[in-house]
Write a protein that holds these residues in place. Structure first.
Motif, PDB file in Angstrom:
ATOM      1  N   CYS A   8       0.841  -1.204   0.000  1.00  0.00           N
ATOM      2  CA  CYS A   8       0.000   0.000   0.000  1.00  0.00           C
ATOM      3  C   CYS A   8       0.870   1.246   0.000  1.00  0.00           C
ATOM      4  N   ARG A  11       2.466   1.682  -3.489  1.00  0.00           N
ATOM      5  CA  ARG A  11       1.513   2.108  -4.510  1.00  0.00           C
ATOM      6  C   ARG A  11       1.049   3.551  -4.294  1.00  0.00           C
ATOM      7  N   LEU A  12       0.800   3.912  -3.039  1.00  0.00           N
ATOM      8  CA  LEU A  12       0.401   5.296  -2.756  1.00  0.00           C
ATOM      9  C   LEU A  12       1.537   6.262  -3.084  1.00  0.00           C
ATOM     10  N   ALA A  15       1.823   6.592  -6.835  1.00  0.00           N
ATOM     11  CA  ALA A  15       0.707   7.362  -7.394  1.00  0.00           C
ATOM     12  C   ALA A  15       0.902   8.852  -7.124  1.00  0.00           C
ATOM     13  N   ARG A 106      -5.192  14.001  -4.292  1.00  0.00           N
ATOM     14  CA  ARG A 106      -4.920  12.646  -4.789  1.00  0.00           C
ATOM     15  C   ARG A 106      -5.139  11.610  -3.698  1.00  0.00           C
ATOM     16  N   GLU A 109      -8.786  10.954  -3.326  1.00  0.00           N
ATOM     17  CA  GLU A 109      -9.255  10.075  -4.405  1.00  0.00           C
ATOM     18  C   GLU A 109      -8.907   8.623  -4.115  1.00  0.00           C
ATOM     19  N   LEU A 110      -7.667   8.386  -3.717  1.00  0.00           N
ATOM     20  CA  LEU A 110      -7.180   7.021  -3.548  1.00  0.00           C
ATOM     21  C   LEU A 110      -7.720   6.339  -2.297  1.00  0.00           C
TER      22      LEU A 110
END
Length: 144
Positions: A8, A11-12, A15, A106, A109-110
């Protein structure tokens, strides 16, 4: 749990990296440095290294890059001539503010889709407690 936590985070981070690069021409680590210096004007390289749990050499190189782009300035440290105090330039402060809006949007959003507000709050509390315990006991602190 460990695999989920690490994946996690990766990926965060990636992003955010993509969005920051697209909108501001910076990467996540640069945003983090700028944000820290906005909140702690006059910090030293060693303080940033401790905050981000990275080596002093890597932190100094990161500051060199920010200074070359005109986003930070080094000022003489009146208490210790061997070190400098780091401050944001006006351009760096503007960039930090704009990038923070991008990061906040962002992350909303995620995280806002898969998690409820209560779940986000609980996760934030749990991670804060874990971080505090690790920092208190100096676990995972780099040696160099």
């Amino acid at each position: 749990m460990f695999a989920d936590l690490v994946r996690c985070e990766t990926r965060l981070y990636n992003a955010l990296n993509d969005r920051l690069r697209e909108r501001h021409g910076i990467v996540t680590s640069q945003y983090e440095f700028l944000r820290y210096l906005r909140e702690h004007p006059g910090a030293r390289v060693a303080e940033l290294a401790a905050e981000f749990v990275i080596g002093i050499g890597a932190t100094s190189k990161g500051m060199d890059r920010l200074e070359q782009r005109g986003w930070i300035a080094r000022q003489p440290n009146p208490a210790d001539r061997r070190s400098s105090l780091l401050v944001l330039t006006d351009e760096g402060a503007q960039l930090a503010e704009a990038a923070e809006r991008t990061v906040t949007d962002r992350l909303s959003e995620l995280l806002g889709g898969p998690l409820t507000g209560a779940q986000l709050s609980a996760a934030a509390r749990a991670l804060s407690l874990l971080r505090a315990a690790l920092e208190r006991d100096r676990i995972g602190t780099p040696t160099g």
